[in-house]
Design a protein around this motif. Structure first.
Motif, PDB file in Angstrom:
ATOM      1  N   ASP A 149      66.724  -2.336  10.370  1.00  0.00           N
ATOM      2  CA  ASP A 149      66.113  -3.635  10.584  1.00  0.00           C
ATOM      3  C   ASP A 149      66.220  -4.065  12.044  1.00  0.00           C
ATOM      4  O   ASP A 149      65.994  -5.218  12.383  1.00  0.00           O
ATOM      5  N   ALA A 150      66.548  -3.115  12.924  1.00  0.00           N
ATOM      6  CA  ALA A 150      66.655  -3.421  14.348  1.00  0.00           C
ATOM      7  C   ALA A 150      65.284  -3.559  14.999  1.00  0.00           C
ATOM      8  O   ALA A 150      65.160  -4.140  16.086  1.00  0.00           O
ATOM      9  N   ALA A 151      64.253  -3.014  14.365  1.00  0.00           N
ATOM     10  CA  ALA A 151      62.892  -3.108  14.883  1.00  0.00           C
ATOM     11  C   ALA A 151      61.917  -3.041  13.718  1.00  0.00           C
ATOM     12  O   ALA A 151      62.238  -2.507  12.648  1.00  0.00           O
ATOM     13  N   SER A 152      60.724  -3.580  13.922  1.00  0.00           N
ATOM     14  CA  SER A 152      59.650  -3.491  12.932  1.00  0.00           C
ATOM     15  C   SER A 152      58.731  -2.346  13.346  1.00  0.00           C
ATOM     16  O   SER A 152      57.942  -2.486  14.294  1.00  0.00           O
ATOM     17  N   LEU A 153      58.854  -1.225  12.671  1.00  0.00           N
ATOM     18  CA  LEU A 153      58.086  -0.042  13.035  1.00  0.00           C
ATOM     19  C   LEU A 153      56.751  -0.007  12.307  1.00  0.00           C
ATOM     20  O   LEU A 153      56.653  -0.425  11.156  1.00  0.00           O
ATOM     21  N   SER A 161      52.542   8.725  24.245  1.00  0.00           N
ATOM     22  CA  SER A 161      53.993   8.956  24.333  1.00  0.00           C
ATOM     23  C   SER A 161      54.667   8.965  22.970  1.00  0.00           C
ATOM     24  O   SER A 161      55.822   9.409  22.859  1.00  0.00           O
ATOM     25  N   ALA A 162      53.972   8.456  21.955  1.00  0.00           N
ATOM     26  CA  ALA A 162      54.555   8.391  20.609  1.00  0.00           C
ATOM     27  C   ALA A 162      53.800   9.256  19.612  1.00  0.00           C
ATOM     28  O   ALA A 162      54.029   9.146  18.406  1.00  0.00           O
ATOM     29  N   TRP A 163      52.919  10.129  20.073  1.00  0.00           N
ATOM     30  CA  TRP A 163      52.152  10.954  19.136  1.00  0.00           C
ATOM     31  C   TRP A 163      52.988  12.057  18.515  1.00  0.00           C
ATOM     32  O   TRP A 163      52.624  12.590  17.473  1.00  0.00           O
ATOM     33  N   GLN A 164      54.101  12.399  19.140  1.00  0.00           N
ATOM     34  CA  GLN A 164      55.074  13.288  18.520  1.00  0.00           C
ATOM     35  C   GLN A 164      56.222  12.430  18.009  1.00  0.00           C
ATOM     36  O   GLN A 164      56.668  11.509  18.693  1.00  0.00           O
ATOM     37  N   ALA A 165      56.702  12.730  16.816  1.00  0.00           N
ATOM     38  CA  ALA A 165      57.721  11.884  16.200  1.00  0.00           C
ATOM     39  C   ALA A 165      58.956  11.751  17.090  1.00  0.00           C
ATOM     40  O   ALA A 165      59.555  10.670  17.182  1.00  0.00           O
ATOM     41  N   GLU A 166      59.329  12.840  17.753  1.00  0.00           N
ATOM     42  CA  GLU A 166      60.513  12.796  18.606  1.00  0.00           C
ATOM     43  C   GLU A 166      60.323  11.816  19.766  1.00  0.00           C
ATOM     44  O   GLU A 166      61.267  11.098  20.151  1.00  0.00           O
ATOM     45  N   GLY A 167      59.123  11.792  20.329  1.00  0.00           N
ATOM     46  CA  GLY A 167      58.840  10.855  21.408  1.00  0.00           C
ATOM     47  C   GLY A 167      58.865   9.415  20.932  1.00  0.00           C
ATOM     48  O   GLY A 167      59.411   8.521  21.598  1.00  0.00           O
ATOM     49  N   TYR A 168      58.264   9.189  19.770  1.00  0.00           N
ATOM     50  CA  TYR A 168      58.260   7.849  19.183  1.00  0.00           C
ATOM     51  C   TYR A 168      59.681   7.373  18.913  1.00  0.00           C
ATOM     52  O   TYR A 168      60.085   6.268  19.317  1.00  0.00           O
ATOM     53  N   LEU A 169      60.469   8.208  18.258  1.00  0.00           N
ATOM     54  CA  LEU A 169      61.832   7.819  17.902  1.00  0.00           C
ATOM     55  C   LEU A 169      62.711   7.658  19.137  1.00  0.00           C
ATOM     56  O   LEU A 169      63.625   6.818  19.149  1.00  0.00           O
ATOM     57  N   GLY A 170      62.429   8.414  20.180  1.00  0.00           N
ATOM     58  CA  GLY A 170      63.177   8.246  21.422  1.00  0.00           C
ATOM     59  C   GLY A 170      62.960   6.870  22.024  1.00  0.00           C
ATOM     60  O   GLY A 170      63.908   6.221  22.509  1.00  0.00           O
ATOM     61  N   ILE A 171      61.714   6.406  22.008  1.00  0.00           N
ATOM     62  CA  ILE A 171      61.423   5.070  22.520  1.00  0.00           C
ATOM     63  C   ILE A 171      62.048   4.003  21.625  1.00  0.00           C
ATOM     64  O   ILE A 171      62.625   3.020  22.111  1.00  0.00           O
ATOM     65  N   VAL A 172      61.954   4.189  20.309  1.00  0.00           N
ATOM     66  CA  VAL A 172      62.575   3.240  19.381  1.00  0.00           C
ATOM     67  C   VAL A 172      64.067   3.122  19.667  1.00  0.00           C
ATOM     68  O   VAL A 172      64.625   2.004  19.751  1.00  0.00           O
ATOM     69  N   GLU A 173      64.727   4.254  19.838  1.00  0.00           N
ATOM     70  CA  GLU A 173      66.170   4.230  20.083  1.00  0.00           C
ATOM     71  C   GLU A 173      66.501   3.563  21.405  1.00  0.00           C
ATOM     72  O   GLU A 173      67.431   2.744  21.486  1.00  0.00           O
ATOM     73  N   SER A 174      65.759   3.874  22.447  1.00  0.00           N
ATOM     74  CA  SER A 174      66.021   3.285  23.768  1.00  0.00           C
ATOM     75  C   SER A 174      65.853   1.772  23.725  1.00  0.00           C
ATOM     76  O   SER A 174      66.697   1.029  24.246  1.00  0.00           O
ATOM     77  N   VAL A 175      64.771   1.315  23.121  1.00  0.00           N
ATOM     78  CA  VAL A 175      64.480  -0.115  23.099  1.00  0.00           C
ATOM     79  C   VAL A 175      65.474  -0.880  22.247  1.00  0.00           C
ATOM     80  O   VAL A 175      66.014  -1.920  22.667  1.00  0.00           O
ATOM     81  N   THR A 176      65.713  -0.394  21.047  1.00  0.00           N
ATOM     82  CA  THR A 176      66.610  -1.124  20.151  1.00  0.00           C
ATOM     83  C   THR A 176      68.037  -1.150  20.695  1.00  0.00           C
ATOM     84  O   THR A 176      68.743  -2.158  20.563  1.00  0.00           O
ATOM     85  N   SER A 177      68.469  -0.076  21.319  1.00  0.00           N
ATOM     86  CA  SER A 177      69.802  -0.043  21.908  1.00  0.00           C
ATOM     87  C   SER A 177      69.914  -1.048  23.056  1.00  0.00           C
ATOM     88  O   SER A 177      70.929  -1.759  23.182  1.00  0.00           O
ATOM     89  N   ALA A 178      68.876  -1.128  23.858  1.00  0.00           N
ATOM     90  CA  ALA A 178      68.899  -2.040  24.995  1.00  0.00           C
ATOM     91  C   ALA A 178      68.859  -3.510  24.563  1.00  0.00           C
ATOM     92  O   ALA A 178      69.453  -4.369  25.228  1.00  0.00           O
ATOM     93  N   LEU A 179      68.179  -3.776  23.464  1.00  0.00           N
ATOM     94  CA  LEU A 179      68.010  -5.166  23.014  1.00  0.00           C
ATOM     95  C   LEU A 179      69.102  -5.633  22.066  1.00  0.00           C
ATOM     96  O   LEU A 179      69.176  -6.817  21.741  1.00  0.00           O
ATOM     97  N   ALA A 180      69.931  -4.718  21.590  1.00  0.00           N
ATOM     98  CA  ALA A 180      70.943  -5.089  20.593  1.00  0.00           C
ATOM     99  C   ALA A 180      71.933  -6.116  21.163  1.00  0.00           C
ATOM    100  O   ALA A 180      72.293  -6.052  22.332  1.00  0.00           O
TER     101      ALA A 180
END
Length: 254
Positions: A36-40, A235-254
Motif C-alpha cells: 500500500d506504499a503506492a497505487s500501481l 522505462s517501465a515496459w520491462q517488469a524489472e524496470g517498472y519495479l525498480g522505479i517503484v522501489e526507488s520512489v516509494t523508498s524515497a517517499l516513505a
C-alpha cells in the motif's frame, strides 16, 4: 507515512500474449503487488487486457485500457466501449493521450465525452493533458493546460465514487528522443492545473507527471509537492524496470 504516489505504465502498441504473461508473472510475484506504499497501475493493449486483468487478480494493481469510446455500443468499427473495457476486467481508461490527439484526431470535445462516459460506468478516467513544443516555446503552456482540463471535466457527473486523475505529459517530452521536463517546471505547471480544478470543483484532483520518466529523474519528480505520481513509458515496459522505479520512489517517499 509519506506520500502514496500513483505509479503506472502504458504499454502502448507493444507486447504479445507471452510477453504480457512474463511481465505479469514478475509483477505479481513482487512485494510491490500487494503493497500500500503506492497505487500501481498497468495499461496494456486491448488484445491482452483480459489476460493481464486475470493475471493480476488478487493483487493491488489496477489494470486499464488505452482508450474507450463514449458510446456504450453501436456501429463504431474498431472501437471499444466502456462496457467492453469493464467486461474485459479493466478498471481504468486512459483518455486523450497526445498520440491520439495528434494522429487520431482526438479533440477536447471527444476527450470530454470519453471522460464522462468512463466515469458514468464507474471506471477511473486517466486524462492526459499536455503542451506541444511550439506552445511551450510561445509561453502558452498554462493556457493550454487550463483549456484541456476544463474541457475534460466539463461533462462529468460527480456522483459518489467518480474518479478522475489527470496526467501532465508535455508532448515535447514523450517518446524516444523526448526531453524530460525539469521537475520544478512540471511541479509549477501541475500546481496551476490543481488551481484550475479547485476553481471548478472546490477541490483538487490527483495530477501525475509523464514524459521521459526514468530511473534517474523519477525520485526528483515524485518528491515534488504537486506531482502525485508518475505515468511511465518505455522505462517501465520491462517488469524489472517498472519495479525498480517503484522501489526507488516509494523508498524515497516513505
Amino acid at each position: 507515512m509519506g506520500k502514496r504516489p500513483f505509479i503506472g505504465t502504458s504499454w502502448k502498441m507493444n507486447k504479445t500474449r507471452a510477453e504480457a504473461d512474463a511481465f505479469c508473472t514478475t509483477l505479481a510475484a513482487s512485494p510491490w503487488a500487494q503493497s500500500d506504499a503506492a497505487s500501481l497501475f498497468v495499461i496494456p493493449p486491448f488484445t491482452v487486457l483480459s489476460r493481464v486483468s486475470d493475471a493480476l487478480d488478487g493483487t493491488r494493481v489496477t489494470v486499464g485500457a488505452q482508450n474507450a469510446h463514449w458510446q456504450d455500443a453501436g456501429a463504431w468499427t474498431g472501437e471499444i466501449s466502456p462496457l467492453q473495457v469493464k467486461d474485459a476486467g479493466g478498471r481504468l481508461v486512459e483518455i486523450g493521450h497526445s498520440e491520439r490527439r495528434t494522429f487520431f484526431n482526438e479533440t477536447d470535445e471527444t476527450v470530454s465525452l470519453k471522460t464522462a462516459a468512463a466515469v458514468r460506468h464507474g471506471l477511473i478516467a486517466l486524462v492526459c493533458i499536455g503542451d506541444t513544443r511550439e506552445e511551450y516555446e510561445a509561453g502558452e503552456t498554462a493556457a493550454v493546460l487550463k483549456r484541456q482540463t476544463e474541457a475534460a471535466l466539463s461533462r462529468v457527473q460527480w456522483q459518489d465514487g467518480a474518479t478522475v486523475i489527470l496526467a501532465y505529459e508535455p508532448v515535447w517530452s514523450i517518446g524516444e528522443g523526448g526531453t524530460p521536463a525539469d521537475p520544478g517546471f512540471a511541479d509549477e505547471r501541475q500546481g496551476e492545473v490543481k488551481e484550475v480544478v479547485t476553481g471548478l470543483l472546490g477541490r483538487p484532483l490527483p495530477v501525475l507527471y509523464g514524459g521521459s520518466v526514468n530511473p534517474t529523474n523519477c525520485v526528483d519528480l515524485a518528491s515534488r509537492q504537486n506531482i502525485d505520481g508518475l505515468f511511465i513509458g518505455r522505462s517501465a515496459w520491462q517488469a524489472e524496470g517498472y519495479l525498480g522505479i517503484v522501489e526507488s520512489v516509494t523508498s524515497a517517499l516513505a
